[in-house]
Design a protein around this motif. Sequence first.
Motif, short mmCIF file in Angstrom:
data_model
loop_
_atom_site.label_atom_id
_atom_site.label_comp_id
_atom_site.label_asym_id
_atom_site.label_seq_id
_atom_site.Cartn_x
_atom_site.Cartn_y
_atom_site.Cartn_z
N ASP A 54 49.17 51.69 88.80
CA ASP A 54 48.32 52.72 88.19
C ASP A 54 49.12 54.00 87.93
OD1 ASP A 54 48.53 53.43 90.84
OD2 ASP A 54 46.39 53.84 91.14
N SER A 55 50.41 54.00 88.33
CA SER A 55 51.32 55.06 87.92
C SER A 55 51.40 55.14 86.40
CB SER A 55 52.73 54.82 88.50
OG SER A 55 53.18 53.52 88.19
N ASP A 93 47.67 46.88 90.35
CA ASP A 93 46.93 47.87 91.12
C ASP A 93 45.45 47.86 90.78
OD1 ASP A 93 48.79 49.07 92.78
OD2 ASP A 93 49.22 50.74 91.42
N LYS A 122 46.53 45.11 94.43
CA LYS A 122 46.89 46.10 95.46
C LYS A 122 45.81 47.15 95.60
CE LYS A 122 50.73 48.77 94.94
NZ LYS A 122 50.17 50.15 94.79
N GLU A 124 44.74 50.74 97.92
CA GLU A 124 45.29 51.81 98.76
C GLU A 124 44.37 52.11 99.94
OE1 GLU A 124 46.14 55.31 96.46
OE2 GLU A 124 47.35 54.22 94.99
N HIS A 146 48.51 49.17 100.78
CA HIS A 146 49.35 50.31 100.37
C HIS A 146 48.98 51.47 101.29
CE1 HIS A 146 50.85 52.97 96.71
NE2 HIS A 146 51.15 53.52 97.87
MG LIG Z 1 49.80 52.60 92.37
#
Ligand SMILES: [Mg+2]
Length: 273
Positions: A54-55, A93, A122, A124, A146
């Motif tokens: 998601d960066s 993500d 993934k 967080e 994460h």
């Molecule tokens: Mg990320």
Amino acid sequence: MNHSTPAPSLRKITVPSLRQFKRQGDKISMLTCYDAAFADSLDRAGVDIILVGDSLGMVVQGRADTLAVSVSDMVYHAAAVRRGTTRPLLLVDMPFQSYANEQRALDAAHRLVAEGGAEMVKLEGAGPVLDAITYLAQREIPVCGHLGLTPQSVNRLGGFKVQGKEQSAAERLVEDAKRVQQAGAELLVLECVPAGLAKRITSELDIPTIGIGAGSECDGQVLVLHDLLGVTPGNRPRFVKDFLAEGGSVQGAVRAFVEAVRDGAFPAAEHSY
Ligand SMILES: [Mg+2]
Ligand SMILES: Nc1nc(=O)c2c([nH]1)NC[C@@H]1CN(c3ccc(C(=O)N[C@@H](CCC(=O)O)C(=O)O)cc3)CN21
Ligand SMILES: CC(C)C(=O)C(=O)O
């Protein structure tokens, strides 16, 4: 092309083989990727796991954080990456609030798998997120955790800051890591934590840890592709290394990263906290 760097061996990492790589001490290389052309390039350079991160909200969309990224954005980029490659494990993500409860998590993860071709997703954090991790893992959707600097927590954390520096915070992180594994995660990203803490977490888990700004003792390393190529706008975090300088080409840079991760040369102390 830098012909002095030989192509690293192309190996296939499957979800059930992840713990074996850890046991054997075979370091795992992961890079982010958001499109088909780079996916093919990373595949040929020997990257083990591709992360559609998601960066992309920051490096592709130009935002200041990752919070506005949608499930549809992730599906769009994952599907593009999926068309570009088949060998590397495809990790995607889950965006901010897409796993706020179990049903939302399953709906979002299902889209990432069915439309985006994700093989693993993934999430967080720990706490209430543990229930979503368990829910997905029990429904045949492999999960990566994460912990540490979780960018989706940026407003609570007050910025992109190193985590786990205080003893009490370090102990909480160790416990959270064990809970994430217990909930069913098969992989764990540790972001921006002191090297000694990442080493301890890595030794106390059976699943591999992948570090970013977490020292050299993790079971693998991840970087954002743009950082490795030296095209990140703005400030460069401490853990970033521009591999294009030594690699001489995109292919050479990615190969240099894969080799440096496999032989333990990256990260050095200067990239760690
Ligand atoms: Mg990320
Ligand atoms: N291009 C890019 N690279 C990344 O690694 C990345 C993204 N974007 N976007 C999502 C998150 C945000 N990340 C970041 C962003 C900034 C720092 C940073 O500037 N860190 C400070 C540490 C400050 C402290 O000492 O606490 C540093 O100087 O390294 C760290 C991680 C990691 N992720
Ligand atoms: C920095 C990595 C671990 C990530 O989550 C992302 O690229 O979104």
